[in-house]
Design a protein around this motif. Sequence first.
Motif, PDB file in Angstrom:
ATOM      1  N   ALA A  24      39.821  49.599  49.741  1.00 40.61           N
ATOM      2  CA  ALA A  24      38.620  50.444  49.709  1.00 40.61           C
ATOM      3  C   ALA A  24      38.620  51.433  50.861  1.00 40.61           C
ATOM      4  CB  ALA A  24      37.372  49.574  49.746  1.00 40.61           C
ATOM      5  N   GLN A  25      39.024  50.984  52.019  1.00 40.04           N
ATOM      6  CA  GLN A  25      39.068  51.872  53.179  1.00 40.04           C
ATOM      7  C   GLN A  25      40.096  52.982  52.987  1.00 40.04           C
ATOM      8  OE1 GLN A  25      39.715  49.234  56.474  1.00 40.04           O
ATOM      9  NE2 GLN A  25      37.736  48.225  56.240  1.00 40.04           N
ATOM     10  N   ALA A  26      41.244  52.618  52.404  1.00 41.26           N
ATOM     11  CA  ALA A  26      42.282  53.627  52.174  1.00 41.26           C
ATOM     12  C   ALA A  26      41.869  54.621  51.097  1.00 41.26           C
ATOM     13  CB  ALA A  26      43.588  52.933  51.779  1.00 41.26           C
ATOM     14  N   ALA A  27      41.131  54.126  50.080  1.00 37.69           N
ATOM     15  CA  ALA A  27      40.744  54.975  48.952  1.00 37.69           C
ATOM     16  C   ALA A  27      39.478  55.776  49.213  1.00 37.69           C
ATOM     17  CB  ALA A  27      40.544  54.107  47.704  1.00 37.69           C
ATOM     18  N   ALA A  28      38.773  55.469  50.296  1.00 37.55           N
ATOM     19  CA  ALA A  28      37.438  56.027  50.540  1.00 37.55           C
ATOM     20  C   ALA A  28      37.323  57.540  50.431  1.00 37.55           C
ATOM     21  CB  ALA A  28      36.936  55.566  51.908  1.00 37.55           C
ATOM     22  N   PRO A  29      38.326  58.317  50.863  1.00 36.38           N
ATOM     23  CA  PRO A  29      38.131  59.773  50.792  1.00 36.38           C
ATOM     24  C   PRO A  29      37.975  60.319  49.375  1.00 36.38           C
ATOM     25  CG  PRO A  29      39.878  59.208  52.335  1.00 36.38           C
ATOM     26  CD  PRO A  29      39.547  57.960  51.587  1.00 36.38           C
ATOM     27  N   THR A  30      38.532  59.633  48.384  1.00 38.17           N
ATOM     28  CA  THR A  30      38.531  60.202  47.031  1.00 38.17           C
ATOM     29  C   THR A  30      38.002  59.277  45.948  1.00 38.17           C
ATOM     30  OG1 THR A  30      40.819  59.458  46.682  1.00 38.17           O
ATOM     31  CG2 THR A  30      40.500  61.689  47.572  1.00 38.17           C
ATOM     32  N   MET A  31      37.784  58.002  46.251  1.00 38.59           N
ATOM     33  CA  MET A  31      37.505  57.037  45.192  1.00 38.59           C
ATOM     34  C   MET A  31      36.584  55.935  45.684  1.00 38.59           C
ATOM     35  SD  MET A  31      40.382  54.956  42.989  1.00 38.59           S
ATOM     36  CE  MET A  31      40.781  56.454  42.069  1.00 38.59           C
ATOM     37  N   ASP A  32      35.707  55.459  44.793  1.00 41.78           N
ATOM     38  CA  ASP A  32      34.890  54.285  45.075  1.00 41.78           C
ATOM     39  C   ASP A  32      35.644  53.027  44.623  1.00 41.78           C
ATOM     40  OD1 ASP A  32      32.788  55.802  46.086  1.00 41.78           O
ATOM     41  OD2 ASP A  32      31.801  55.959  44.140  1.00 41.78           O
ATOM     42  N   THR A  33      35.358  51.907  45.268  1.00 37.32           N
ATOM     43  CA  THR A  33      36.047  50.653  44.965  1.00 37.32           C
ATOM     44  C   THR A  33      35.044  49.566  44.622  1.00 37.32           C
ATOM     45  OG1 THR A  33      37.842  51.249  46.483  1.00 37.32           O
ATOM     46  CG2 THR A  33      37.696  48.948  45.794  1.00 37.32           C
ATOM     47  N   VAL A  34      35.328  48.856  43.541  1.00 38.00           N
ATOM     48  CA  VAL A  34      34.486  47.754  43.085  1.00 38.00           C
ATOM     49  C   VAL A  34      35.299  46.467  43.139  1.00 38.00           C
ATOM     50  CG1 VAL A  34      33.309  46.753  41.078  1.00 38.00           C
ATOM     51  CG2 VAL A  34      33.042  49.191  41.614  1.00 38.00           C
ATOM     52  N   ASN A  35      34.735  45.444  43.756  1.00 38.32           N
ATOM     53  CA  ASN A  35      35.387  44.140  43.809  1.00 38.32           C
ATOM     54  C   ASN A  35      34.814  43.264  42.702  1.00 38.32           C
ATOM     55  OD1 ASN A  35      36.254  41.483  44.376  1.00 38.32           O
ATOM     56  ND2 ASN A  35      36.469  41.968  46.551  1.00 38.32           N
ATOM     57  N   ALA A  36      35.626  43.055  41.653  1.00 38.20           N
ATOM     58  CA  ALA A  36      35.220  42.230  40.514  1.00 38.20           C
ATOM     59  C   ALA A  36      35.943  40.892  40.533  1.00 38.20           C
ATOM     60  CB  ALA A  36      35.490  42.970  39.199  1.00 38.20           C
ATOM     61  N   GLY A  37      36.143  40.368  41.745  1.00 34.99           N
ATOM     62  CA  GLY A  37      36.699  39.030  41.879  1.00 34.99           C
ATOM     63  C   GLY A  37      35.585  38.003  41.976  1.00 34.99           C
ATOM     64  N   VAL A  38      35.774  36.856  41.342  1.00 31.22           N
ATOM     65  CA  VAL A  38      34.809  35.747  41.426  1.00 31.22           C
ATOM     66  C   VAL A  38      35.590  34.470  41.682  1.00 31.22           C
ATOM     67  CG1 VAL A  38      33.070  34.376  40.227  1.00 31.22           C
ATOM     68  CG2 VAL A  38      33.131  36.864  39.907  1.00 31.22           C
ATOM     69  N   SER A  39      35.248  33.790  42.764  1.00 29.94           N
ATOM     70  CA  SER A  39      35.964  32.575  43.143  1.00 29.94           C
ATOM     71  C   SER A  39      35.902  31.516  42.045  1.00 29.94           C
ATOM     72  CB  SER A  39      35.387  32.015  44.447  1.00 29.94           C
ATOM     73  OG  SER A  39      35.554  32.939  45.505  1.00 29.94           O
ATOM     74  N   GLY A  40      37.039  30.891  41.797  1.00 31.40           N
ATOM     75  CA  GLY A  40      37.112  29.799  40.830  1.00 31.40           C
ATOM     76  C   GLY A  40      37.379  30.223  39.406  1.00 31.40           C
ATOM     77  N   ASN A  41      37.311  31.522  39.135  1.00 31.44           N
ATOM     78  CA  ASN A  41      37.445  31.989  37.757  1.00 31.44           C
ATOM     79  C   ASN A  41      38.838  31.783  37.175  1.00 31.44           C
ATOM     80  OD1 ASN A  41      35.287  34.879  37.052  1.00 31.44           O
ATOM     81  ND2 ASN A  41      34.781  32.753  37.524  1.00 31.44           N
ATOM     82  N   LEU A  42      38.852  31.488  35.885  1.00 32.00           N
ATOM     83  CA  LEU A  42      40.063  31.488  35.084  1.00 32.00           C
ATOM     84  C   LEU A  42      40.042  32.752  34.232  1.00 32.00           C
ATOM     85  CD1 LEU A  42      39.354  28.374  35.735  1.00 32.00           C
ATOM     86  CD2 LEU A  42      40.938  27.865  33.875  1.00 32.00           C
ATOM     87  N   ALA A  43      41.094  32.981  33.462  1.00 31.66           N
ATOM     88  CA  ALA A  43      41.153  34.186  32.628  1.00 31.66           C
ATOM     89  C   ALA A  43      39.985  34.225  31.650  1.00 31.66           C
ATOM     90  CB  ALA A  43      42.478  34.253  31.884  1.00 31.66           C
ATOM     91  N   TRP A  44      39.572  33.089  31.124  1.00 29.66           N
ATOM     92  CA  TRP A  44      38.463  33.046  30.167  1.00 29.66           C
ATOM     93  C   TRP A  44      37.173  33.552  30.823  1.00 29.66           C
ATOM     94  CZ3 TRP A  44      33.768  30.398  30.107  1.00 29.66           C
ATOM     95  CH2 TRP A  44      33.067  30.460  28.905  1.00 29.66           C
ATOM     96  N   ASN A  45      36.950  33.180  32.085  1.00 26.11           N
ATOM     97  CA  ASN A  45      35.749  33.638  32.791  1.00 26.11           C
ATOM     98  C   ASN A  45      35.759  35.145  32.990  1.00 26.11           C
ATOM     99  OD1 ASN A  45      36.553  30.770  34.354  1.00 26.11           O
ATOM    100  ND2 ASN A  45      34.440  30.917  33.636  1.00 26.11           N
ATOM    101  N   LEU A  46      36.920  35.683  33.358  1.00 27.61           N
ATOM    102  CA  LEU A  46      37.014  37.130  33.536  1.00 27.61           C
ATOM    103  C   LEU A  46      36.771  37.850  32.222  1.00 27.61           C
ATOM    104  CD1 LEU A  46      37.602  39.692  35.103  1.00 27.61           C
ATOM    105  CD2 LEU A  46      40.048  39.234  34.842  1.00 27.61           C
ATOM    106  N   LEU A  47      37.333  37.342  31.136  1.00 23.49           N
ATOM    107  CA  LEU A  47      37.085  37.940  29.823  1.00 23.49           C
ATOM    108  C   LEU A  47      35.596  37.903  29.492  1.00 23.49           C
ATOM    109  CD1 LEU A  47      38.123  39.086  27.102  1.00 23.49           C
ATOM    110  CD2 LEU A  47      38.451  36.713  26.358  1.00 23.49           C
TER     111      LEU A  47
END
Length: 281
Positions: free
Chosen positions: A63-86
Motif C-alpha cells: 500500500a505504501q509503495a502503491a500510494a502515489p497512484t493506487m488505493d489498496t484494500v486488504n481482503a484477508g481474513v484470518s482462518g479463512n479457507l477458499a470456500w470462505n473467500l468465495l
Amino acid sequence: MSNAHPRPTGRRHPGKIARAGRAPKPVSPRTYAAEPGGRPVLVCAGDSITHGMISANWVRGVAQAAAPTMDTVNAGVSGNLAWNLLSRLDEVIACRPAIVTVLIGTNDALAQISDRWSARYRRTQRLPQRPTAEWYEENLRRIVDRLKYETTARIALMSLPPLSDGVDGRWNDLITPYNAIIHDVAARAGVPVLPVHERIAGLIADEPASLVEPWDGTQKLMGAATVRRLLLRRSWDTIARKHGFATTTDGVHLNEHAAAQIAVLVERFVNNAGENGYTTR
C-alpha cells in the motif's frame, strides 16, 4: 454488472488521507466500497497471511509503495479457507478492482493434518463439509471465474509459502498438492502465479539447517507468538528466531523477512514488471 471504474470525485477515503509523517494504510473491502476513493484499486485477498494481524503485514508495504497512484484494500481474513473467500467475494467485486491478488489455501492444506484440525476448521469457519483438496480446487476455480467475468481486474494467484521452513519432508508433501492445484487453475484461466513458495524457499535454503527447528504440527506456538507480539511488542523476525524458525513465527505465519518477498512480487505485478515471467504452468 457494469465493470467500469468509478470516476474520480475529488474525495479520498478517510483511511487514505495523508497525514504528516504517516503512510497510507490499506482498508477493508466493506470500508472502501462504502466510500471509494475514485482511483484504481488493488485488492489483496486471502487468509491470515494476507490479513497481517497474526502474521507480518506485507499488504501494508504494498500500500505504501502503491500510494502515489493506487488505493489498496486488504481482503484477508484470518482462518479463512477458499470456500470462505468465495462466500465473501461480493465484497471484493464491489470494490471494482483494477488488480486482484489471491493467496488462499494454507488453511485448506492444514485441515489435512488430522481429524482434529479438520473439525476445528469446520466449526470455526462454519464450513458446510469436510475440507478436501478436491473441494479446494472447486472453490478456487469459482473464485477465479467470478473475478474474470464480474470484474475487469488483472488477476494473479500466488503459490502457498512453505510450512515450518520445510522445503522437503512431511510439510512440503502437505503443501505440494495445493500448489499444483493453484498452477493448474491459473493455467486454465490464463492468469499468472506469483512464485511466493519459491521465493520463501530460497530464504530457507540460505539458512544453516542446524538453526531451523521442525514444527510439531500443533497450534501451541501460535498463541505464544501472538503474546510476544501484542504484549511484549517483539518483531515477527525476533519471534521467529525465538521459536527456531527462519521464515515463520510458529510454523505457519510469516515473519517480516518472508513477508517482504510477497510484497516485492506483488509490487512487480502491479507495476507490470516481469508480469509475463511468472509461471502459468
